[in-house]
Design a protein around this motif. Sequence first.
Motif, PDB file in Angstrom:
ATOM      1  N   UNK A  56      91.835  47.161  14.559  1.00  0.00           N
ATOM      2  CA  UNK A  56      91.165  47.181  13.257  1.00  0.00           C
ATOM      3  C   UNK A  56      91.723  48.217  12.289  1.00  0.00           C
ATOM      4  N   UNK A  57      92.890  48.781  12.591  1.00  0.00           N
ATOM      5  CA  UNK A  57      93.425  49.835  11.745  1.00  0.00           C
ATOM      6  C   UNK A  57      94.525  49.375  10.812  1.00  0.00           C
ATOM      7  N   UNK A  58      95.144  50.350  10.123  1.00  0.00           N
ATOM      8  CA  UNK A  58      96.250  50.030   9.229  1.00  0.00           C
ATOM      9  C   UNK A  58      97.466  49.550  10.009  1.00  0.00           C
ATOM     10  N   UNK A  59      97.625  50.045  11.230  1.00  0.00           N
ATOM     11  CA  UNK A  59      98.708  49.529  12.083  1.00  0.00           C
ATOM     12  C   UNK A  59      98.550  48.028  12.264  1.00  0.00           C
ATOM     13  N   UNK A  60      97.331  47.581  12.562  1.00  0.00           N
ATOM     14  CA  UNK A  60      97.088  46.167  12.765  1.00  0.00           C
ATOM     15  C   UNK A  60      97.264  45.377  11.470  1.00  0.00           C
ATOM     16  N   UNK A  61      96.868  45.969  10.340  1.00  0.00           N
ATOM     17  CA  UNK A  61      97.102  45.311   9.054  1.00  0.00           C
ATOM     18  C   UNK A  61      98.604  45.122   8.844  1.00  0.00           C
ATOM     19  N   UNK A  62      99.402  46.143   9.174  1.00  0.00           N
ATOM     20  CA  UNK A  62     100.851  46.038   9.037  1.00  0.00           C
ATOM     21  C   UNK A  62     101.417  44.969   9.968  1.00  0.00           C
TER      22      UNK A  62
ATOM     23  N   UNK B 116      95.203  35.461  13.453  1.00  0.00           N
ATOM     24  CA  UNK B 116      93.855  36.023  13.494  1.00  0.00           C
ATOM     25  C   UNK B 116      93.932  37.488  13.875  1.00  0.00           C
ATOM     26  N   UNK B 117      92.912  38.248  13.467  1.00  0.00           N
ATOM     27  CA  UNK B 117      92.815  39.656  13.814  1.00  0.00           C
ATOM     28  C   UNK B 117      91.392  39.936  14.290  1.00  0.00           C
ATOM     29  N   UNK B 118      91.288  40.665  15.414  1.00  0.00           N
ATOM     30  CA  UNK B 118      89.977  40.926  15.987  1.00  0.00           C
ATOM     31  C   UNK B 118      89.873  42.387  16.425  1.00  0.00           C
ATOM     32  N   UNK B 119      88.918  43.136  15.917  1.00  0.00           N
ATOM     33  CA  UNK B 119      87.914  42.712  14.940  1.00  0.00           C
ATOM     34  C   UNK B 119      88.398  42.769  13.484  1.00  0.00           C
TER      35      UNK B 119
ATOM     36  N   UNK C  86      84.915  43.087  21.258  1.00  0.00           N
ATOM     37  CA  UNK C  86      85.055  44.456  21.748  1.00  0.00           C
ATOM     38  C   UNK C  86      86.486  44.581  22.246  1.00  0.00           C
ATOM     39  N   UNK C  87      87.323  45.258  21.479  1.00  0.00           N
ATOM     40  CA  UNK C  87      88.758  45.291  21.766  1.00  0.00           C
ATOM     41  C   UNK C  87      89.086  45.938  23.099  1.00  0.00           C
ATOM     42  N   UNK C  88      88.194  46.758  23.642  1.00  0.00           N
ATOM     43  CA  UNK C  88      88.463  47.444  24.899  1.00  0.00           C
ATOM     44  C   UNK C  88      87.977  46.683  26.120  1.00  0.00           C
ATOM     45  N   UNK C  89      87.365  45.517  25.920  1.00  0.00           N
ATOM     46  CA  UNK C  89      86.788  44.737  27.020  1.00  0.00           C
ATOM     47  C   UNK C  89      87.765  43.644  27.439  1.00  0.00           C
TER      48      UNK C  89
ATOM     49  N   UNK D  93      99.101  37.148  22.173  1.00  0.00           N
ATOM     50  CA  UNK D  93      98.139  38.200  21.853  1.00  0.00           C
ATOM     51  C   UNK D  93      98.912  39.498  21.692  1.00  0.00           C
ATOM     52  N   UNK D  94      98.712  40.179  20.572  1.00  0.00           N
ATOM     53  CA  UNK D  94      99.366  41.453  20.281  1.00  0.00           C
ATOM     54  C   UNK D  94      98.289  42.532  20.268  1.00  0.00           C
ATOM     55  N   UNK D  95      98.377  43.484  21.190  1.00  0.00           N
ATOM     56  CA  UNK D  95      97.365  44.528  21.296  1.00  0.00           C
ATOM     57  C   UNK D  95      97.858  45.772  20.570  1.00  0.00           C
ATOM     58  N   UNK D  96      97.120  46.185  19.522  1.00  0.00           N
ATOM     59  CA  UNK D  96      97.533  47.316  18.716  1.00  0.00           C
ATOM     60  C   UNK D  96      97.200  48.670  19.300  1.00  0.00           C
ATOM     61  N   UNK D  97      95.925  48.983  19.560  1.00  0.00           N
ATOM     62  CA  UNK D  97      95.540  50.339  19.973  1.00  0.00           C
ATOM     63  C   UNK D  97      95.820  50.621  21.444  1.00  0.00           C
TER      64      UNK D  97
END
Length: 429
Positions: free
Chosen positions: A8-14, A29-32, A47-50, A66-70
């Motif tokens: 959900x951050x600027x990294x994910x927006x980029x 798509x982006x979640x959340x 819940x991105x950590x689940x 699926x691309x996991x950002x954090x």
Amino acid sequence: MRVLVIGSGAREHALVLAASHDPAVTALACAPGNAGTAAISEQLPVDATDPAAVTALAREWRADLVVIGPEAPLVNGVADAVRAAGIACFGPSAAAARIEGSKAFAKEVMRAAGVPTAHSEVVDNPAHIDAALDRFGPIWVVKDDGLAAGKGVVVTDDLAKARAYAVTLLDGGHRVVLESYLDGPEASLFCLVDGTTVRPLLPAQDFKRVGDGDTGPNTGGMGAYAPLPWAPDGLVDDIVARIVQPTVDELANRGTPFTGLLYAGLALTADGPHVVEFNCRFGDPETQAVLALLESPLATLLHATATGKLAEQPPLQWAPGAAVTVVLAAEGYPGRPRVDDVITGADAPGVLHAGTRRAEDGSVRSSGGRVLSVVGTGEDLEAARTNAYQLLRSVHLPGGHHRTDIALAAARGEVTVPGGDQAQAAANG
């Protein structure tokens, strides 16, 4: 290709923005997500950590990638669960993500691989902290062994301050890592890794301190720029050969191959590059600058990385010039940020969202500490700086604050690697 970005951050927006330019992408798509990603992709609650929740979402949405950002989802094993469901996933396993999740583990891997890094000790008992601190200094580097969102380190010449932070960590049940101080400018090198093959991106530099002149407490990052006009010739090749590839090989030898983005945080010392830390994902805010210059199709690259076919990809293509990212933070950050302020100008091209949400009245409101990343590009760093700060002036966040000196020293030619010819020789092998 249907691409689902987690975060959900600027990294994910980029990441979403760059993926949207890839002709192979048919759905995104982006979640959340946040108010910015909502403008260019579907928004899906999760819940991105689940691991189970992300996997269920990926199945339901029929994701091809699926691309996991954090970092937290990766350390929690989200990538393992997604891959176990038969879906391609960009991001390392929980076992490989320990390269960021435990600094002590990272040091163990680096020692085994012969990777240059700072001398360190791990302390897990308050009774041992004073003796350990006496073996370091006169500048102390005290780190939380676990994840700390970029804010888990104190670098100080004040022994009392170093001790107080170490005791606070230990009292909270966290192991402490003490390190010798590495002199020289810092750099970030992101590398795509498919378990064996390594492809470096452009090197960047970020700014961790909250205030101009590198003053104040550490943050998650207040700005960044790419590339590095002051870097010695051959620097990237040297880092890959002496640091990244040996680390990748060591992880593979341990039965925990790394697949995803391996981020080497480096100090460029008079004796050549040394690792300050490894991260297991794209860094924020460097990603915002680096991806602004990438011309190769991002989603295609990430899918090739996730499926072990990175070596088949053509050389990466980059736009000429430079990019500068300036973070606009909420009042109170990096402490408790003020939230729910109305932001104006946030929908302009070049403004990437982090801590934002779209209210029922249609306004964009702040919802976190680092609220926006403003990105400027240009023919050189000075032009990119000018464009970034000009764009920032059109954005308003009540009480917001930002650094005014992102990339300033580099644009002026004031950044140097200590050691001169010696450092150049080290970089050239």
